[in-house]
Design an enzyme around this catalytic site. Structure first.
Site, PDB file in Angstrom:
ATOM      1  N   GLU A 296     -26.040  87.952  70.265  1.00 10.11           N
ATOM      2  CA  GLU A 296     -25.863  86.525  69.958  1.00 10.11           C
ATOM      3  C   GLU A 296     -24.701  85.922  70.729  1.00 10.11           C
ATOM      4  O   GLU A 296     -24.723  84.738  71.059  1.00 10.11           O
ATOM      5  CB  GLU A 296     -25.637  86.316  68.456  1.00 10.11           C
ATOM      6  CG  GLU A 296     -26.912  86.273  67.655  1.00 10.11           C
ATOM      7  CD  GLU A 296     -26.729  85.655  66.274  1.00 10.11           C
ATOM      8  OE1 GLU A 296     -27.740  85.269  65.685  1.00 10.11           O
ATOM      9  OE2 GLU A 296     -25.588  85.558  65.787  1.00 10.11           O
ATOM     10  N   HIS A 325     -34.516 113.215  71.124  1.00  9.08           N
ATOM     11  CA  HIS A 325     -35.918 113.630  71.062  1.00  9.08           C
ATOM     12  C   HIS A 325     -36.876 112.439  71.051  1.00  9.08           C
ATOM     13  O   HIS A 325     -38.063 112.601  70.764  1.00  9.08           O
ATOM     14  CB  HIS A 325     -36.135 114.507  69.831  1.00  9.08           C
ATOM     15  CG  HIS A 325     -35.233 115.699  69.813  1.00  9.08           C
ATOM     16  ND1 HIS A 325     -35.533 116.876  70.448  1.00  9.08           N
ATOM     17  CD2 HIS A 325     -34.002 115.879  69.262  1.00  9.08           C
ATOM     18  CE1 HIS A 325     -34.548 117.743  70.269  1.00  9.08           C
ATOM     19  NE2 HIS A 325     -33.611 117.160  69.557  1.00  9.08           N
ATOM     20  N   LYS A 439     -35.171  78.421  63.246  1.00  8.22           N
ATOM     21  CA  LYS A 439     -34.869  77.949  61.889  1.00  8.22           C
ATOM     22  C   LYS A 439     -35.616  76.661  61.584  1.00  8.22           C
ATOM     23  O   LYS A 439     -36.208  76.499  60.513  1.00  8.22           O
ATOM     24  CB  LYS A 439     -33.360  77.714  61.738  1.00  8.22           C
ATOM     25  CG  LYS A 439     -32.512  78.970  61.694  1.00  8.22           C
ATOM     26  CD  LYS A 439     -31.056  78.597  61.471  1.00  8.22           C
ATOM     27  CE  LYS A 439     -30.167  79.814  61.350  1.00  8.22           C
ATOM     28  NZ  LYS A 439     -28.744  79.461  61.122  1.00  8.22           N
TER      29      LYS A 439
END
Length: 470
Positions: A296, A325, A439
């Site tokens: 951000e 792995h 938003k």
């Protein structure tokens, strides 16, 4: 100032180790020092003028006092402490808990030592919340909720809160609702402040000028830590001790400056992915906290002059040894486009001696009787060795041990690293304009007043075209 408990080891990005094509030589390091020193000075000046408020959180005496006062009022009364928040209002809380309390904390009363379980809800997944509500139904009178939102208008946290509000009012009435919510919000204004004052909640302040991803050392992160027995004074002391190191303009003595400059250099050389790989389960959620801070803060389309720049290193988290792995195959043989930062712990609070091998399996004898910590750190060194063989640059943040002081040092180190990196990139590290459209689109899809036109604009995306559904 005592010996640092957290140190940055950067030899394995040098040309002496991985060659001139991928490594940084002494002349280049000096050039980085020359470029970064003015940026350190600029950040120090910004701090003096009040532009980077997070820098002074470790010195604020009111916040820890207020936090400890509320934690004291809650002590012994509740079995569950529930954080409602998202992003910076949750990731720091989770990271502190994972780092500084035992793995079995929520399940083992003995390890909790009389403190409440901690639950952090940072999503609006209905199945997850419904499962919790079913479990907590007969325990509501022993459960306190900490809603964290500067404005109170963040859709996810607001939805969580409204749900809990209804449950508390229905099950425990006005008194239970009032006594079992603690709000961490703006001190003067906003929807959550209005609700807090109306209901009479206990409350703490989200500091002005401190964005969510920078707020873990404020009441946002400190309350759940204190309630769960974490030493917040030592946490803040650790941050203060790191502050002494990261404000120096001596580049080669400033770990944040070197960290920022190395990351910036490699980004400009085409290594645009930053992998953080702790070799400690306790530190795994610090990687999540770091991902938000890095992404951000540094992912921006405009520079400080308003010009298009589209910059930003991509943070990736991995966990040693688990991801040896799952990811190391890519890291070694895939594109050489990554900078690796390992987190290594020298002394673990608890260690285990590996059991002896059976006579029928002599090939396991090398493990029998060894310490598990030796195996874990050997795996880290082995992974780093393998990456260096393929000319992949690596740094290591070394923890003497994991305690509140060291975690405070680490948090502050990476906060200041991010600020310095932002200045090197020439961008504003403290806003997040790209988050806003999502938003607003959510508001439109949920039918919020004033977003009708946006809802119409979104409809082609929301509608499923069956001709592309297989």
């Amino acid at each position: 100032m005592g010996k640092p408990r957290v140190q940055l080891y950067y030899k394995n990005v040098t040309a002496d180790i991985i060659g001139r094509k991928h490594g940084i030589n002494a002349e280049q390091f000096q050039e980085l020092a020359n470029q970064t020193k003015p940026v350190i000075s600029e950040l120090n000046q910004m701090r003096e003028s009040g532009q980077v408020a997070y820098r002074d959180l470790p010195y604020n005496e009111d916040y820890p006092r207020q936090v400890k006062e509320i934690a004291g009022e809650l002590e012994g009364k509740y079995e569950n402490f529930v954080v409602l928040g998202i992003g910076g209002s949750a990731l720091g809380n989770i990271a502190l808990q994972t780092a500084l309390n035992p793995y079995m904390y929520n399940l083992d009363e003995k390890q909790r030592a009389g403190r409440p379980r901690l639950f952090v809800f940072d999503n609006v997944d209905p199945a997850q919340l419904a499962s919790f509500l079913n479990w907590v139904d007969d325990k509501l009178d022993k459960t306190v909720f900490n809603v964290i939102s500067k404005s109170g208008r963040t859709a996810e946290t607001a939805a969580q809160f409204l749900t809990i509000r209804n449950v508390l009012l229905e099950k425990l009435g006005e008194k239970g609702y009032r006594e079992q919510v603690v709000a961490t919000t703006d001190s003067k204004q906003g929807t959550m402040r209005t609700i807090t004052d109306d209901a009479g909640f206990k409350s703490l302040e989200v500091p002005d000028g401190v964005g969510g991803r920078w707020s873990v050392l404020s009441p946002v992160g400190l309350l759940s830590a204190a309630v769960c027995g974490i030493d917040i004074d030592e946490l803040l002391e650790g941050a203060r001790s790191m502050d002494e190191r990261v404000k120096t303009e001596d580049f080669f003595k400033n770990p944040a400056a070197i960290n920022a400059a190395v990351n910036w250099n490699y980004y400009n050389c085409g290594k645009r992915i930053s992998v953080m790989m702790p070799y400690s389960y306790n530190l795994k959620d610090m990687s999540d906290w770091y991902r938000q801070l890095w992404a951000e803060s540094l992912g921006k389309s405009k520079d400080l002059r308003g010009h298009d720049i589209f910059v930003g290193p991509t943070p990736v988290k991995a966990l040693g040894t688990t991801d040896q792995h799952s990811q190391v195959q890519l890291y070694r043989e895939g594109p050489n486009d990554k900078l690796f930062t390992f987190l290594q712990v020298n002394e673990f609070e608890n260690d285990i001696t590996i059991g002896g091998n059976p006579d029928c399996a002599p090939e396991l004898g090398y493990l029998g009787g060894a310490k598990m910590s030796k195996l874990l750190n050997s795996e880290k060194i082995a992974t780093e060795y393998a990456l260096l063989k393929d000319k992949r640059p690596c740094m290591t943040v070394m923890f003497d041990k994991i305690d509140a002081h060291a975690v405070g040092e680490f948090i502050y180190l990476f906060e200041v690293t991010t600020s310095l990196a932002g200045l090197l990139f020439g961008i504003d590290a403290y806003d997040q304009p790209a988050v806003e459209l999502g938003k607003e689109a959510t508001f439109a899809l949920m039918g919020r007043e004033g977003f009708t036109d946006m809802a119409k604009d979104i409809s082609p995306v929301a509608e499923i075209d069956d001709s592309f559904l297989i």
